[in-house]
Design a protein around this motif. Structure first.
Motif, PDB file in Angstrom:
ATOM      1  N   LEU A 284      31.918  50.349  48.053  1.00  0.00           N
ATOM      2  CA  LEU A 284      33.360  50.131  47.892  1.00  0.00           C
ATOM      3  C   LEU A 284      33.694  49.173  46.761  1.00  0.00           C
ATOM      4  CD1 LEU A 284      34.369  49.822  51.663  1.00  0.00           C
ATOM      5  CD2 LEU A 284      34.666  51.804  50.163  1.00  0.00           C
ATOM      6  N   VAL A 285      32.704  48.444  46.267  1.00  0.00           N
ATOM      7  CA  VAL A 285      32.922  47.542  45.138  1.00  0.00           C
ATOM      8  C   VAL A 285      31.803  47.762  44.127  1.00  0.00           C
ATOM      9  CG1 VAL A 285      34.083  45.809  46.561  1.00  0.00           C
ATOM     10  CG2 VAL A 285      31.639  45.602  46.143  1.00  0.00           C
ATOM     11  N   ARG A 286      32.103  47.479  42.887  1.00  0.00           N
ATOM     12  CA  ARG A 286      31.105  47.621  41.825  1.00  0.00           C
ATOM     13  C   ARG A 286      30.285  46.337  41.764  1.00  0.00           C
ATOM     14  NH1 ARG A 286      30.889  50.810  37.182  1.00  0.00           N
ATOM     15  NH2 ARG A 286      33.009  51.580  37.598  1.00  0.00           N
ATOM     16  N   GLY A 287      28.997  46.459  42.017  1.00  0.00           N
ATOM     17  CA  GLY A 287      28.146  45.276  41.999  1.00  0.00           C
ATOM     18  C   GLY A 287      28.521  44.321  43.115  1.00  0.00           C
ATOM     19  N   ALA A 288      28.454  43.038  42.826  1.00  0.00           N
ATOM     20  CA  ALA A 288      28.832  42.003  43.792  1.00  0.00           C
ATOM     21  C   ALA A 288      30.066  41.280  43.278  1.00  0.00           C
ATOM     22  CB  ALA A 288      27.693  41.012  43.988  1.00  0.00           C
ATOM     23  N   GLU A 289      31.110  41.226  44.089  1.00  0.00           N
ATOM     24  CA  GLU A 289      32.335  40.530  43.698  1.00  0.00           C
ATOM     25  C   GLU A 289      32.192  39.031  43.925  1.00  0.00           C
ATOM     26  OE1 GLU A 289      35.938  41.978  45.377  1.00  0.00           O
ATOM     27  OE2 GLU A 289      35.754  43.963  44.460  1.00  0.00           O
ATOM     28  N   ARG A 290      32.841  38.256  43.062  1.00  0.00           N
ATOM     29  CA  ARG A 290      32.834  36.800  43.168  1.00  0.00           C
ATOM     30  C   ARG A 290      34.231  36.302  43.463  1.00  0.00           C
ATOM     31  NH1 ARG A 290      27.835  35.097  40.960  1.00  0.00           N
ATOM     32  NH2 ARG A 290      28.350  33.176  42.065  1.00  0.00           N
ATOM     33  N   ALA A 291      34.322  35.074  43.929  1.00  0.00           N
ATOM     34  CA  ALA A 291      35.622  34.467  44.200  1.00  0.00           C
ATOM     35  C   ALA A 291      36.303  34.076  42.890  1.00  0.00           C
ATOM     36  CB  ALA A 291      35.454  33.243  45.083  1.00  0.00           C
ATOM     37  N   SER A 292      37.621  34.064  42.911  1.00  0.00           N
ATOM     38  CA  SER A 292      38.387  33.646  41.736  1.00  0.00           C
ATOM     39  C   SER A 292      38.301  32.134  41.555  1.00  0.00           C
ATOM     40  CB  SER A 292      39.855  34.047  41.902  1.00  0.00           C
ATOM     41  OG  SER A 292      40.448  33.302  42.964  1.00  0.00           O
ATOM     42  N   ASP A 293      38.601  31.680  40.350  1.00  0.00           N
ATOM     43  CA  ASP A 293      38.618  30.239  40.092  1.00  0.00           C
ATOM     44  C   ASP A 293      39.617  29.538  40.994  1.00  0.00           C
ATOM     45  OD1 ASP A 293      36.716  30.580  38.143  1.00  0.00           O
ATOM     46  OD2 ASP A 293      38.145  30.575  36.477  1.00  0.00           O
ATOM     47  N   ASP A 294      40.736  30.216  41.272  1.00  0.00           N
ATOM     48  CA  ASP A 294      41.761  29.620  42.127  1.00  0.00           C
ATOM     49  C   ASP A 294      41.229  29.402  43.540  1.00  0.00           C
ATOM     50  OD1 ASP A 294      44.537  28.804  42.745  1.00  0.00           O
ATOM     51  OD2 ASP A 294      44.540  30.616  43.982  1.00  0.00           O
ATOM     52  N   GLU A 295      40.530  30.405  44.085  1.00  0.00           N
ATOM     53  CA  GLU A 295      39.994  30.238  45.437  1.00  0.00           C
ATOM     54  C   GLU A 295      38.921  29.164  45.469  1.00  0.00           C
ATOM     55  OE1 GLU A 295      38.028  32.436  49.293  1.00  0.00           O
ATOM     56  OE2 GLU A 295      39.047  33.641  47.792  1.00  0.00           O
ATOM     57  N   ILE A 296      38.086  29.114  44.445  1.00  0.00           N
ATOM     58  CA  ILE A 296      37.028  28.112  44.408  1.00  0.00           C
ATOM     59  C   ILE A 296      37.618  26.705  44.367  1.00  0.00           C
ATOM     60  CG2 ILE A 296      35.146  27.187  43.008  1.00  0.00           C
ATOM     61  CD1 ILE A 296      34.589  30.129  42.164  1.00  0.00           C
TER      62      ILE A 296
END
Length: 317
Positions: A284-296
């Motif tokens: 359902l996603v391409r590769g591995a998704e990361r968190a946004s800078d805002d969430e971090i």
């Protein structure tokens, strides 16, 4: 501090977005295989008033917090004290053969890191425990006292990617002949003393050693290797799974299992793909998704997260 303020769920909205299509009907079952303090679970129960939640955790302290937090939804929740590779027997005891959604939020939890007496952190002194399940027998202190030098070297290499593994293993074996290591401060002192000054500038010398010990104490990687295929097998057709991992060793296992089952098994050169060779899963996603800078910035724990998600396409004949 209240139960609701000691845990901020990572990638919550994205997780809901990905699992939501499989849960939008009355009676849908969501398996939260790593319930923790129920931050994700609470949000799903609020957003999907028809779902049933099965929450598994090996940490009884976390389960106690989750029970309090999810009390308003108690009629729709099954709390289970178990390790998450026990998916099949857990569901069997509940009379369930399939589920509609699965969530894994891997790694050490905020609760475990914040409870000083659990010994997970190299920054605060505590007994060398590191058990996620306080009812299990093996502790970090026992490993340091009983593993051979070669075994210690192996876990520091494999689970910590620690280049100084031979040096640390040797010093630990020498030290325990005089007195066993019993506290995190004692281990940190030993590791720092054994680390060349130049290497100390690359980060805290004990970080990888503590990670390796935690993984070995809780058998995290072998449990994950058993749990993922079992969870995929438990998904009904159209069901979805999201996995949040926080270090490369976990993510490597997740990637391998999900990619293998999302690929065709048809022999090369076969003119027609037979139904039994079609992929079981759709990524359902391409590769591995990361968190946004805002969430971090709002939730530092999200800095290392990698999200992978799949949908079940067919049953195995």
């Amino acid at each position: 501090m209240s139960d609701n303020t000691i845990h901020t769920p990572v990638l919550l909205e994205r997780t809901i977005e990905l699992l939501g299509p499989a849960l939008d009907n009355d009676g849908a079952v969501l398996l939260d295989a790593t319930l923790g303090m129920a931050g994700h679970a609470e949000a799903f129960l609020q957003r999907f008033p028809g779902i049933i939640l099965v929450g598994i955790d090996r940490d009884q302290d976390a389960l106690s917090i989750a029970r309090r937090r999810l009390e308003p939804f108690a009629a729709r929740v099954h709390f289970v004290h178990a390790v998450y590779d026990e998916v099949v027997p857990v569901l069997g005891r509940l009379g369930l053969t399939t589920v509609d959604g699965v969530l894994f939020d891997l790694g050490v939890s905020s609760l475990q890191l914040d409870r000083v007496d659990r010994g997970f952190s190299y920054s605060r002194d505590a007994p060398l425990d590191m058990r996620m399940d306080a009812t299990s027998e093996r502790t970090a202190a026992q490993i340091l006292a009983t593993y051979s030098e070669g075994e210690l070297r192996r876990i520091f290499y494999e689970y910590g990617d620690e280049k100084l593994a031979p040096r640390f293993a040797s010093r630990i074996v020498q030290r325990r002949e005089e007195k066993p290591l019993e506290t995190s401060a004692e281990l940190v002192e030993l590791v720092i003393a054994a680390t060349p000054a130049a290497a100390q500038r690359a980060g805290h010398p004990a970080k990888r050693v503590f990670q390796a010990l935690r993984i070995e104490v809780n058998q995290e990687l072998s449990v994950l290797e058993r749990a993922l295929p079992a969870a995929v097998d438990a998904l009904g057709v159209g069901g979805r799974m999201v996995v949040l991992s926080y270090q490369s060793l976990e993510d490597r296992i997740v990637k391998r299992v999900l990619q293998a089952r999302s690929a065709s098994t048809a022999p090369r050169g076969l003119p027609v793909e037979l139904p039994e060779h079609r992929p079981e899963l759709r990524l359902l996603v391409r590769g591995a998704e990361r968190a946004s800078d805002d969430e971090i910035s709002r939730n530092p724990r999200a800095a290392s997260v990698r999200l992978r998600a799949v949908e079940r396409l067919r049953d195995i004949a």
